[in-house]
Design a protein around this motif. Sequence first.
Motif, PDB file in Angstrom:
ATOM      1  N   ASN A  41       0.888  -1.041   0.136  1.00  0.00           N
ATOM      2  CA  ASN A  41       0.157  -0.010  -0.052  1.00  0.00           C
ATOM      3  C   ASN A  41       0.908   1.291   0.020  1.00  0.00           C
ATOM      4  OD1 ASN A  41      -2.689   1.099   0.041  1.00  0.00           O
ATOM      5  ND2 ASN A  41      -2.107   1.816   2.226  1.00  0.00           N
ATOM      6  N   GLU A  42       1.991   1.193   1.009  1.00  0.00           N
ATOM      7  CA  GLU A  42       2.979   2.430   0.753  1.00  0.00           C
ATOM      8  C   GLU A  42       3.645   2.545  -0.561  1.00  0.00           C
ATOM      9  OE1 GLU A  42       5.177   2.156   4.407  1.00  0.00           O
ATOM     10  OE2 GLU A  42       3.516   1.854   5.617  1.00  0.00           O
ATOM     11  N   SER A  43       3.839   1.499  -1.060  1.00  0.00           N
ATOM     12  CA  SER A  43       4.607   1.489  -2.324  1.00  0.00           C
ATOM     13  C   SER A  43       3.609   1.915  -3.371  1.00  0.00           C
ATOM     14  CB  SER A  43       5.242   0.176  -3.018  1.00  0.00           C
ATOM     15  OG  SER A  43       6.257  -0.230  -1.815  1.00  0.00           O
ATOM     16  N   ALA A  44       2.446   1.492  -3.324  1.00  0.00           N
ATOM     17  CA  ALA A  44       1.376   1.965  -4.562  1.00  0.00           C
ATOM     18  C   ALA A  44       1.136   3.704  -4.246  1.00  0.00           C
ATOM     19  CB  ALA A  44       0.207   1.335  -4.287  1.00  0.00           C
ATOM     20  N   THR A  45       1.257   4.002  -2.868  1.00  0.00           N
ATOM     21  CA  THR A  45       0.865   5.517  -2.785  1.00  0.00           C
ATOM     22  C   THR A  45       2.033   6.240  -3.330  1.00  0.00           C
ATOM     23  OG1 THR A  45      -0.493   4.838  -0.903  1.00  0.00           O
ATOM     24  CG2 THR A  45       0.493   7.159  -0.869  1.00  0.00           C
ATOM     25  N   ARG A  46       3.365   5.872  -2.952  1.00  0.00           N
ATOM     26  CA  ARG A  46       4.496   6.556  -3.503  1.00  0.00           C
ATOM     27  C   ARG A  46       4.554   6.631  -4.873  1.00  0.00           C
ATOM     28  NH1 ARG A  46       6.901   3.597   0.653  1.00  0.00           N
ATOM     29  NH2 ARG A  46       7.952   2.149  -1.019  1.00  0.00           N
ATOM     30  N   LEU A  47       4.120   5.391  -5.387  1.00  0.00           N
ATOM     31  CA  LEU A  47       4.162   5.641  -6.867  1.00  0.00           C
ATOM     32  C   LEU A  47       2.924   6.192  -7.575  1.00  0.00           C
ATOM     33  CD1 LEU A  47       5.141   3.981  -9.685  1.00  0.00           C
ATOM     34  CD2 LEU A  47       3.328   2.280  -9.452  1.00  0.00           C
ATOM     35  N   ALA A  48       1.827   6.495  -6.909  1.00  0.00           N
ATOM     36  CA  ALA A  48       1.019   7.322  -7.410  1.00  0.00           C
ATOM     37  C   ALA A  48       1.288   8.753  -7.321  1.00  0.00           C
ATOM     38  CB  ALA A  48      -0.316   7.077  -6.502  1.00  0.00           C
ATOM     39  N   GLY A  49       2.267   9.163  -6.302  1.00  0.00           N
ATOM     40  CA  GLY A  49       2.642  10.246  -6.004  1.00  0.00           C
ATOM     41  C   GLY A  49       3.666  10.894  -7.213  1.00  0.00           C
ATOM     42  N   LYS A  50       4.517  10.002  -7.357  1.00  0.00           N
ATOM     43  CA  LYS A  50       5.598  10.190  -8.200  1.00  0.00           C
ATOM     44  C   LYS A  50       4.729  10.512  -9.744  1.00  0.00           C
ATOM     45  CE  LYS A  50       9.351   7.949  -6.157  1.00  0.00           C
ATOM     46  NZ  LYS A  50      10.183   6.776  -6.236  1.00  0.00           N
ATOM     47  N   MET A  51       3.892   9.493 -10.081  1.00  0.00           N
ATOM     48  CA  MET A  51       3.315   9.792 -11.333  1.00  0.00           C
ATOM     49  C   MET A  51       2.434  11.103 -11.585  1.00  0.00           C
ATOM     50  SD  MET A  51       1.935   5.833 -12.123  1.00  0.00           S
ATOM     51  CE  MET A  51       1.405   6.395 -13.789  1.00  0.00           C
ATOM     52  N   VAL A  52       1.907  11.717 -10.189  1.00  0.00           N
ATOM     53  CA  VAL A  52       0.805  12.952 -10.421  1.00  0.00           C
ATOM     54  C   VAL A  52       2.072  14.033 -10.630  1.00  0.00           C
ATOM     55  CG1 VAL A  52      -0.256  14.363  -8.978  1.00  0.00           C
ATOM     56  CG2 VAL A  52      -0.978  11.966  -9.389  1.00  0.00           C
ATOM     57  N   LEU A  53       3.124  13.891  -9.834  1.00  0.00           N
ATOM     58  CA  LEU A  53       4.032  15.046  -9.857  1.00  0.00           C
ATOM     59  C   LEU A  53       4.825  14.989 -11.333  1.00  0.00           C
ATOM     60  CD1 LEU A  53       5.961  14.669  -6.511  1.00  0.00           C
ATOM     61  CD2 LEU A  53       4.326  16.471  -7.343  1.00  0.00           C
ATOM     62  N   ALA A  54       4.837  13.763 -11.842  1.00  0.00           N
ATOM     63  CA  ALA A  54       5.226  13.732 -13.330  1.00  0.00           C
ATOM     64  C   ALA A  54       4.217  14.378 -14.382  1.00  0.00           C
ATOM     65  CB  ALA A  54       5.710  12.276 -13.859  1.00  0.00           C
ATOM     66  N   GLY A  55       3.168  14.465 -13.818  1.00  0.00           N
ATOM     67  CA  GLY A  55       2.068  15.151 -14.929  1.00  0.00           C
ATOM     68  C   GLY A  55       1.053  14.245 -15.519  1.00  0.00           C
ATOM     69  N   CYS A  56       1.091  12.897 -14.906  1.00  0.00           N
ATOM     70  CA  CYS A  56       0.039  12.153 -15.327  1.00  0.00           C
ATOM     71  C   CYS A  56      -1.201  12.391 -14.805  1.00  0.00           C
ATOM     72  CB  CYS A  56       0.299  10.524 -14.809  1.00  0.00           C
ATOM     73  SG  CYS A  56       1.932  10.047 -15.479  1.00  0.00           S
ATOM     74  N   ASP A  57      -2.409  12.186 -15.575  1.00  0.00           N
ATOM     75  CA  ASP A  57      -3.784  12.611 -15.235  1.00  0.00           C
ATOM     76  C   ASP A  57      -4.321  11.485 -14.147  1.00  0.00           C
ATOM     77  OD1 ASP A  57      -5.833  10.574 -16.775  1.00  0.00           O
ATOM     78  OD2 ASP A  57      -4.214  10.823 -18.085  1.00  0.00           O
ATOM     79  N   VAL A  58      -5.186  12.004 -13.349  1.00  0.00           N
ATOM     80  CA  VAL A  58      -5.822  10.984 -12.233  1.00  0.00           C
ATOM     81  C   VAL A  58      -6.126   9.671 -12.825  1.00  0.00           C
ATOM     82  CG1 VAL A  58      -7.333  10.908 -10.326  1.00  0.00           C
ATOM     83  CG2 VAL A  58      -6.306  13.103 -10.892  1.00  0.00           C
ATOM     84  N   ASP A  59      -6.877   9.647 -13.665  1.00  0.00           N
ATOM     85  CA  ASP A  59      -7.272   8.337 -14.423  1.00  0.00           C
ATOM     86  C   ASP A  59      -6.228   7.371 -14.781  1.00  0.00           C
ATOM     87  OD1 ASP A  59     -10.044   8.843 -13.850  1.00  0.00           O
ATOM     88  OD2 ASP A  59     -10.325   9.779 -16.308  1.00  0.00           O
ATOM     89  N   THR A  60      -5.168   8.135 -15.250  1.00  0.00           N
ATOM     90  CA  THR A  60      -4.096   7.309 -15.860  1.00  0.00           C
ATOM     91  C   THR A  60      -3.363   6.695 -14.456  1.00  0.00           C
ATOM     92  OG1 THR A  60      -3.818   8.201 -17.772  1.00  0.00           O
ATOM     93  CG2 THR A  60      -1.743   7.008 -16.828  1.00  0.00           C
ATOM     94  N   VAL A  61      -3.277   7.357 -13.479  1.00  0.00           N
ATOM     95  CA  VAL A  61      -2.433   7.070 -12.243  1.00  0.00           C
ATOM     96  C   VAL A  61      -3.202   6.087 -11.641  1.00  0.00           C
ATOM     97  CG1 VAL A  61      -2.023   7.920 -10.005  1.00  0.00           C
ATOM     98  CG2 VAL A  61      -1.483   9.419 -12.046  1.00  0.00           C
ATOM     99  N   ARG A  62      -4.608   6.115 -11.491  1.00  0.00           N
ATOM    100  CA  ARG A  62      -5.867   5.379 -10.684  1.00  0.00           C
ATOM    101  C   ARG A  62      -5.465   3.935 -11.285  1.00  0.00           C
ATOM    102  NH1 ARG A  62     -10.066   7.907 -11.006  1.00  0.00           N
ATOM    103  NH2 ARG A  62      -9.808   8.962  -8.746  1.00  0.00           N
ATOM    104  N   GLY A  63      -5.609   3.745 -12.597  1.00  0.00           N
ATOM    105  CA  GLY A  63      -5.575   2.529 -13.407  1.00  0.00           C
ATOM    106  C   GLY A  63      -4.207   1.996 -13.320  1.00  0.00           C
ATOM    107  N   PHE A  64      -3.339   2.811 -13.420  1.00  0.00           N
ATOM    108  CA  PHE A  64      -1.809   2.029 -13.380  1.00  0.00           C
ATOM    109  C   PHE A  64      -1.450   1.352 -12.000  1.00  0.00           C
ATOM    110  CE2 PHE A  64       2.741   2.073 -12.396  1.00  0.00           C
ATOM    111  CZ  PHE A  64       3.256   1.389 -13.933  1.00  0.00           C
ATOM    112  N   VAL A  65      -1.839   2.145 -10.923  1.00  0.00           N
ATOM    113  CA  VAL A  65      -1.735   1.613  -9.577  1.00  0.00           C
ATOM    114  C   VAL A  65      -2.539   0.716  -9.146  1.00  0.00           C
ATOM    115  CG1 VAL A  65      -1.647   2.454  -7.127  1.00  0.00           C
ATOM    116  CG2 VAL A  65      -0.822   4.028  -8.566  1.00  0.00           C
ATOM    117  N   THR A  66      -3.866   0.719  -9.807  1.00  0.00           N
ATOM    118  CA  THR A  66      -4.655  -0.426  -9.516  1.00  0.00           C
ATOM    119  C   THR A  66      -4.154  -1.793 -10.308  1.00  0.00           C
ATOM    120  OG1 THR A  66      -6.654   1.011  -9.151  1.00  0.00           O
ATOM    121  CG2 THR A  66      -6.989  -1.262  -9.866  1.00  0.00           C
TER     122      THR A  66
END
Length: 109
Positions: A41-66
Amino acid sequence: MHDGLVDISNVENAAEAVNTLGSESLTWLADIEPVLADWINESATRLAGKMVLAGCDVDTVRGFVTESVSTTLVAIEALRDSHYRLWAADNSSPDMPHQDDWGVDDDQH
């Protein structure tokens, strides 16, 4: 030569179980392996944060992390299932219970 414990049926059964439980899959893992579930869970949260900071849209982040978490959970359950089958075949431990907590019917267990 193939020395692996995991075969395609382990992966297919695990994928079905994870897909059936959906978002509850990580909760299931937390019940039996809380430290591992927290780490995932913590790794997924860090990954999501990095993706958002890199400019990925929320749907892409959500789908990739899931998908990443689901893939990890399938691998864990496939290993658990294959290890169960290995030890169940060992005559020195015939009473070992199977921990089939996914709640998915599986005639192979």
